[in-house]
Design a protein around this motif. Structure first.
Motif, PDB file in Angstrom:
ATOM      1  N   LEU A  40       0.861  -1.189   0.000  1.00 19.20           N
ATOM      2  CA  LEU A  40       0.000   0.000   0.000  1.00 19.20           C
ATOM      3  C   LEU A  40       0.890   1.229   0.000  1.00 19.20           C
ATOM      4  CD1 LEU A  40      -2.950   1.155   0.379  1.00 19.20           C
ATOM      5  CD2 LEU A  40      -2.464   1.164   2.843  1.00 19.20           C
ATOM      6  N   ALA A  41       0.638   2.180  -0.904  1.00 13.49           N
ATOM      7  CA  ALA A  41       1.446   3.403  -0.951  1.00 13.49           C
ATOM      8  C   ALA A  41       0.635   4.541  -1.577  1.00 13.49           C
ATOM      9  CB  ALA A  41       2.710   3.167  -1.771  1.00 13.49           C
ATOM     10  N   PRO A  42       0.847   5.775  -1.067  1.00 14.77           N
ATOM     11  CA  PRO A  42       0.136   6.913  -1.655  1.00 14.77           C
ATOM     12  C   PRO A  42       0.889   7.485  -2.857  1.00 14.77           C
ATOM     13  CG  PRO A  42       1.332   7.619   0.307  1.00 14.77           C
ATOM     14  CD  PRO A  42       1.628   6.159   0.117  1.00 14.77           C
ATOM     15  N   TYR A  43       0.141   7.885  -3.857  1.00 12.01           N
ATOM     16  CA  TYR A  43       0.709   8.525  -5.058  1.00 12.01           C
ATOM     17  C   TYR A  43      -0.136   9.754  -5.390  1.00 12.01           C
ATOM     18  CZ  TYR A  43       3.859   4.633  -5.934  1.00 12.01           C
ATOM     19  OH  TYR A  43       4.878   3.718  -5.828  1.00 12.01           O
ATOM     20  N   PHE A  58      -1.370   6.673 -12.207  1.00 14.00           N
ATOM     21  CA  PHE A  58      -0.472   7.246 -11.203  1.00 14.00           C
ATOM     22  C   PHE A  58       0.936   7.148 -11.775  1.00 14.00           C
ATOM     23  CE2 PHE A  58       1.847   3.685  -9.292  1.00 14.00           C
ATOM     24  CZ  PHE A  58       1.075   2.590  -9.625  1.00 14.00           C
ATOM     25  N   SER A  59       1.805   8.011 -11.283  1.00 15.12           N
ATOM     26  CA  SER A  59       3.139   8.074 -11.860  1.00 15.12           C
ATOM     27  C   SER A  59       4.179   7.920 -10.764  1.00 15.12           C
ATOM     28  CB  SER A  59       3.289   9.401 -12.599  1.00 15.12           C
ATOM     29  OG  SER A  59       4.542   9.440 -13.244  1.00 15.12           O
ATOM     30  N   SER A  60       5.071   6.967 -10.990  1.00 11.57           N
ATOM     31  CA  SER A  60       6.050   6.593  -9.976  1.00 11.57           C
ATOM     32  C   SER A  60       7.414   7.164 -10.348  1.00 11.57           C
ATOM     33  CB  SER A  60       6.117   5.060  -9.902  1.00 11.57           C
ATOM     34  OG  SER A  60       7.102   4.625  -9.015  1.00 11.57           O
ATOM     35  N   THR A  61       8.031   7.869  -9.414  1.00 13.80           N
ATOM     36  CA  THR A  61       9.378   8.391  -9.607  1.00 13.80           C
ATOM     37  C   THR A  61      10.337   7.269  -9.249  1.00 13.80           C
ATOM     38  OG1 THR A  61       8.548  10.557  -8.945  1.00 13.80           O
ATOM     39  CG2 THR A  61      10.940  10.274  -8.964  1.00 13.80           C
ATOM     40  N   SER A  62      10.908   6.654 -10.244  1.00 13.03           N
ATOM     41  CA  SER A  62      11.657   5.399 -10.209  1.00 13.03           C
ATOM     42  C   SER A  62      10.635   4.254 -10.165  1.00 13.03           C
ATOM     43  CB  SER A  62      12.661   5.305  -9.051  1.00 13.03           C
ATOM     44  OG  SER A  62      12.023   4.969  -7.851  1.00 13.03           O
ATOM     45  N   ARG A  63      11.128   3.074 -10.479  1.00  9.81           N
ATOM     46  CA  ARG A  63      10.220   1.930 -10.571  1.00  9.81           C
ATOM     47  C   ARG A  63      10.025   1.344  -9.171  1.00  9.81           C
ATOM     48  NH1 ARG A  63       8.486  -1.233 -14.894  1.00  9.81           N
ATOM     49  NH2 ARG A  63       9.678  -0.189 -16.500  1.00  9.81           N
ATOM     50  N   LYS A  64       8.988   1.782  -8.485  1.00  6.16           N
ATOM     51  CA  LYS A  64       8.767   1.387  -7.088  1.00  6.16           C
ATOM     52  C   LYS A  64       7.988   0.071  -7.018  1.00  6.16           C
ATOM     53  CE  LYS A  64       9.159   6.105  -5.435  1.00  6.16           C
ATOM     54  NZ  LYS A  64       8.498   7.309  -4.908  1.00  6.16           N
ATOM     55  N   ASP A  65       7.815  -0.418  -5.775  1.00  6.59           N
ATOM     56  CA  ASP A  65       7.154  -1.716  -5.573  1.00  6.59           C
ATOM     57  C   ASP A  65       5.769  -1.766  -6.228  1.00  6.59           C
ATOM     58  OD1 ASP A  65       9.346  -2.416  -4.068  1.00  6.59           O
ATOM     59  OD2 ASP A  65       8.370  -2.137  -2.121  1.00  6.59           O
ATOM     60  N   SER A  92       2.213   4.969   5.361  1.00 11.12           N
ATOM     61  CA  SER A  92       2.228   3.971   4.282  1.00 11.12           C
ATOM     62  C   SER A  92       3.185   4.354   3.157  1.00 11.12           C
ATOM     63  CB  SER A  92       0.816   3.734   3.718  1.00 11.12           C
ATOM     64  OG  SER A  92       0.377   4.848   2.969  1.00 11.12           O
ATOM     65  N   SER A  93       3.740   5.583   3.224  1.00 10.02           N
ATOM     66  CA  SER A  93       4.720   5.996   2.205  1.00 10.02           C
ATOM     67  C   SER A  93       6.145   5.632   2.615  1.00 10.02           C
ATOM     68  CB  SER A  93       4.628   7.509   1.959  1.00 10.02           C
ATOM     69  OG  SER A  93       5.265   8.221   3.006  1.00 10.02           O
ATOM     70  N   ALA A  94       6.296   4.996   3.780  1.00 10.52           N
ATOM     71  CA  ALA A  94       7.653   4.658   4.250  1.00 10.52           C
ATOM     72  C   ALA A  94       8.339   3.708   3.271  1.00 10.52           C
ATOM     73  CB  ALA A  94       7.565   3.998   5.631  1.00 10.52           C
ATOM     74  N   ALA A 179      -6.044  15.664  -0.056  1.00 10.62           N
ATOM     75  CA  ALA A 179      -5.238  15.948  -1.251  1.00 10.62           C
ATOM     76  C   ALA A 179      -3.856  16.402  -0.821  1.00 10.62           C
ATOM     77  CB  ALA A 179      -5.911  17.023  -2.097  1.00 10.62           C
ATOM     78  N   ARG A 180      -2.925  16.270  -1.734  1.00 11.12           N
ATOM     79  CA  ARG A 180      -1.541  16.646  -1.450  1.00 11.12           C
ATOM     80  C   ARG A 180      -1.315  18.042  -2.004  1.00 11.12           C
ATOM     81  NH1 ARG A 180       2.796  17.045   0.840  1.00 11.12           N
ATOM     82  NH2 ARG A 180       4.635  15.781   0.415  1.00 11.12           N
ATOM     83  N   CYS A 181      -0.663  18.868  -1.208  1.00  9.39           N
ATOM     84  CA  CYS A 181      -0.257  20.188  -1.674  1.00  9.39           C
ATOM     85  C   CYS A 181       1.273  20.177  -1.757  1.00  9.39           C
ATOM     86  CB  CYS A 181      -0.790  21.255  -0.732  1.00  9.39           C
ATOM     87  SG  CYS A 181      -2.605  21.260  -0.697  1.00  9.39           S
TER      88      CYS A 181
HETATM   89  C1  LIG Z   1       0.957  11.939  -0.027  1.00  9.57           C
HETATM   90  C2  LIG Z   1       2.084  11.305  -0.769  1.00  9.57           C
HETATM   91  C3  LIG Z   1       2.083  11.285  -2.149  1.00  9.57           C
HETATM   92  C4  LIG Z   1       3.110  10.659  -2.867  1.00  9.57           C
HETATM   93  N1  LIG Z   1       3.076  10.679  -4.229  1.00  9.57           N
HETATM   94  C5  LIG Z   1       4.033  10.036  -4.927  1.00  9.57           C
HETATM   95  C6  LIG Z   1       3.989  10.016  -6.352  1.00  9.57           C
HETATM   96  O1  LIG Z   1       3.091  10.560  -6.990  1.00  9.57           O
HETATM   97  N2  LIG Z   1       4.969   9.342  -7.002  1.00  9.57           N
HETATM   98  C7  LIG Z   1       5.960   8.686  -6.342  1.00  9.57           C
HETATM   99  O2  LIG Z   1       6.825   8.084  -6.992  1.00  9.57           O
HETATM  100  N3  LIG Z   1       6.030   8.681  -4.985  1.00  9.57           N
HETATM  101  C8  LIG Z   1       5.088   9.341  -4.270  1.00  9.57           C
HETATM  102  N4  LIG Z   1       5.136   9.329  -2.896  1.00  9.57           N
HETATM  103  C9  LIG Z   1       6.154   8.515  -2.233  1.00  9.57           C
HETATM  104  C10 LIG Z   1       5.727   7.039  -2.204  1.00  9.57           C
HETATM  105  O3  LIG Z   1       4.516   6.865  -1.501  1.00  9.57           O
HETATM  106  C11 LIG Z   1       6.840   6.217  -1.504  1.00  9.57           C
HETATM  107  O4  LIG Z   1       8.028   6.265  -2.293  1.00  9.57           O
HETATM  108  C12 LIG Z   1       6.445   4.767  -1.263  1.00  9.57           C
HETATM  109  O5  LIG Z   1       7.430   4.135  -0.476  1.00  9.57           O
HETATM  110  C13 LIG Z   1       6.277   3.970  -2.539  1.00  9.57           C
HETATM  111  O6  LIG Z   1       5.826   2.696  -2.157  1.00  9.57           O
HETATM  112  P1  LIG Z   1       5.963   1.394  -3.037  1.00  9.57           P
HETATM  113  O7  LIG Z   1       7.441   1.184  -3.325  1.00  9.57           O
HETATM  114  O8  LIG Z   1       5.389   0.348  -2.142  1.00  9.57           O
HETATM  115  O9  LIG Z   1       5.168   1.596  -4.294  1.00  9.57           O
HETATM  116  C14 LIG Z   1       4.161  10.016  -2.170  1.00  9.57           C
HETATM  117  C15 LIG Z   1       4.181  10.046  -0.758  1.00  9.57           C
HETATM  118  C16 LIG Z   1       3.170  10.698  -0.072  1.00  9.57           C
HETATM  119  C17 LIG Z   1       3.192  10.733   1.426  1.00  9.57           C
END
Ligand SMILES: Cc1cc2nc3c(=O)[nH]c(=O)nc-3n(C[C@H](O)[C@H](O)[C@H](O)COP(=O)(O)O)c2cc1C
Length: 217
Positions: A40-43, A58-65, A92-94, A179-181
């Protein structure tokens, strides 16, 4: 002031761009690893990008889990983040190893989805069950590939808590959608402002009202 993002020459302590493009909805993305661990992760690079079919990205900065899981299993769920759950969203963003479930880390209960395997956040008042359509590696105007991966999914099912429906409408102000600011800031929907769209009959009156407003300024 004026600055060019590619040069990062804003001269401020932090880039103001994400504070300008705000508020951004939060896709609280759950997915299953190939081993069945619920991630679980916020984007906040997240939005609806089509109606028919219903598409979200959703768009991931680097190829995350989340990206790896969704490419491996083909499914994900976007739970709705709300103000009451801001600390769960944040925790959950840890950056934890893939074998750690953020559901366990946050203490959030899972609820089963109906049409896909990843669970939704039980406490979230709405959730979108999605099937992966494609992942696009983004690039800049010079064609240079960015370390940025846009995952597009088709929404195949929508869960809504009945309590969030008021007079037949999903009430974002009642559930306080989060929402995120910019910076470390969040905002929540507290009130909504309704406007009828301009039509053939209503447009002249609307334009007249604007002219009067600007003349008074
Ligand atoms: C509110 C919030 C929004 C986020 N949005 C993004 C995002 O749009 N893209 C991204 O790459 N990481 C974003 N992050 C960071 C990811 O949640 C974080 O890297 C997370 O560990 C990714 O989890 P995963 O590897 O399980 O996918 C955000 C973090 C927070 C707290």
């Amino acid at each position: 002031m004026f600055y060019e993002p590619a040069k990062n020459d804003h001269g401020l302590p932090h880039s103001p761009l994400k504070a300008i493009i705000a508020p951004r909805p939060i896709g609280w993305i759950s997915s299953l690893s190939a081993d069945g661990i619920a991630n679980l992760a916020p984007y906040s690079f997240f939005n609806m990008i089509g109606d028919d079919p219903a598409l979200v990205m959703f768009s991931s900065t680097s190829r995350k889990d989340s990206v790896a899981n969704i490419e491996a299993t083909g499914e994900f769920v976007c739970s709705l983040a709300i103000a009451d759950l801001i600390d769960e969203v944040n925790v959950s963003s840890a950056a934890v190893p893939p074998d750690v479930s953020e559901f366990d880390l946050t203490g959030l209960a899972k609820a089963p989805s109906r049409l896909v395997k990843p669970p939704r956040v039980a406490a979230a008042p709405a959730a979108l069950e999605c099937v992966h359509v494609e992942t696009i590696q983004l690039k800049g105007r010079d064609g240079r590939k960015a370390d940025q991966y846009m995952v597009i999914g088709e929404v195949v099912g929508v869960f809504i808590d009945d309590a969030a429906i008021v007079d037949g409408r999903f009430d974002a102000a009642r559930v306080h959608s989060l929402a995120r600011c910019g910076y470390l800031d969040y905002s929540a929907i507290e009130h909504l402002m309704e406007r009828a769209r301009p039509g053939r009959a209503s447009l002249p009156g609307m334009v007249e009202a604007l002219r009067a407003k600007h003349a008074a300024e």
